[in-house]
Design an enzyme around this catalytic site. Structure first.
Site, PDB file in Angstrom:
ATOM      1  N   ASP A  49       0.821  -1.205   0.000  1.00 48.56           N
ATOM      2  CA  ASP A  49       0.000   0.000   0.000  1.00 48.56           C
ATOM      3  C   ASP A  49       0.860   1.262   0.000  1.00 48.56           C
ATOM      4  OD1 ASP A  49      -2.798   1.207   0.531  1.00 48.56           O
ATOM      5  OD2 ASP A  49      -1.575   2.100   2.110  1.00 48.56           O
ATOM      6  N   TYR A  54       2.591  10.189   0.769  1.00 51.35           N
ATOM      7  CA  TYR A  54       3.567   9.610   1.682  1.00 51.35           C
ATOM      8  C   TYR A  54       4.972  10.112   1.340  1.00 51.35           C
ATOM      9  CZ  TYR A  54      -0.200   6.360   2.948  1.00 51.35           C
ATOM     10  OH  TYR A  54      -1.390   5.805   3.369  1.00 51.35           O
TER      11      TYR A  54
END
Length: 326
Positions: A49, A54
């Protein structure tokens, strides 16, 4: 490893998966990231994932480089990205769920991850500034173009999901197959109560995040914040305030009681927390996060604990955690 269908789709996901949130590209370097990904894959994990936000895209760059050099068959793993928060600046159209941002974010993720398609593409949060119709059409088009195989949502309300399903049904569009909500012993109302009608009507899959409440359920914060821990990391003040904010004293007291339950089962507190999530049939996969291979191996051991969670044990755990859960 146990494999479960992602909702009513034909996609089989490992019951335990691995996520790059607040680790890849930020806390750890490529050698450790490679070891983590290979440790997970060797244990049977097939879902990795990720998201545009991020480490501002760096997490996908790190993961993409490892996947490219791994030699693994593309058919043997599932990789995801998510769009909403953006990764560049905060100029108009660089965030949100507009057609423009979803398409551009998808193209950027494909480049960073070095893959031809995304197995899963998520709307990372709901976007009040974009009609759900526009978002549904954009995701459908990305699927018909072969750039995405399945799409899902993260932290959408049951009402928003219901609207999306109604639009997709009416127009014959590809509908979301999964939702990615936070779920753990201290955060459970949304998955267990709010989504109940959606599960019944649509059989929605779930790829749950933060199974250990950002480390609170490991017991490592019982006596303060250890140096070099996630909550001690610069830039993670917002996470620290959320984890150790209002109600944390009651939660820490519950953690100590849960540790006793774990000891009675001859296991660790982290394994118990992850196994508890897996015991919910609405959970398709639990996304694990780790900064060290040893930590990942420890959490993967939750599969061995799952058969020990008898109805009596689950009732005991519920009595401890539910009074302080949201």
């Amino acid at each position: 490893m146990i494999y479960r269908p992602l909702g009513r789709s034909g996609l089989q996901v490992s019951a335990l998966s691995f996520g790059a949130w607040v680790t890849f590209g930020k806390q750890i370097g490529d050698p450790v990231a490679k070891k983590l990904l290979h440790t997970a894959y060797d244990a049977g994990v097939n879902f990795f994932d990720n998201a545009e936000a991020y480490a501002d895209g760096k997490a996908e760059l790190v993961m993409g480089d490892i996947l490219k050099k791994s030699g693994w068959r593309r058919s043997s793993y599932i990789v995801s990205s998510k769009a909403f928060f953006g990764w560049e600046d905060d100029k108009p159209n660089q965030t949100g769920l507009s057609r423009k941002h979803l398409v551009e974010a998808c193209h950027d993720a494909l480049k960073r991850l070095q893959v031809d398609y995304l197995d899963l593409y998520y709307c990372h949060r709901p976007d009040p500034a974009t009609p759900i119709l526009e978002t549904c059409r954009a995701m459908h088009d990305l699927i018909t173009q072969g750039k995405v195989l399945y799409w899902g949502t993260s932290e959408w309300s049951a009402a928003q999901l219901t609207e999306a399903f109604a639009i997709c049904d009416r127009l014959g569009l590809h509908a979301p197959v999964t939702e990615q909500p936070q779920y753990n012993l201290f955060h459970r109302a949304r998955l267990e109560k709010e989504y109940a009608p959606v599960f019944k009507a649509r059989g929605l899959g779930t790829t749950i995040w933060s199974p250990l409440a950002s480390g609170l359920l490991t017991g490592k914060y019982n006596d303060g914040i250890p140096k070099d821990s996630r909550l001690d990391t610069k830039g993670m003040e917002w996470l620290r305030d959320g984890v150790l904010g209002t109600g944390s004293k009651q939660k820490l007291a519950a953690v100590k009681k849960l540790a006793a339950v774990a000891k009675s089962l001859d296991t660790s507190l982290p394994r118990l927390g992850v196994a508890w999530c897996l015991a919910n049939p609405r959970v398709s996969t639990v996304i694990l996060g780790a900064s060290r291979p040893e930590q990942l191996v420890e959490n993967l051991g939750a599969l061995d604990v799952l058969p020990r969670l008898t109805p009596a044990i689950l009732k005991k755990i519920d009595a401890i955690s539910r009074p302080v859960a949201a």
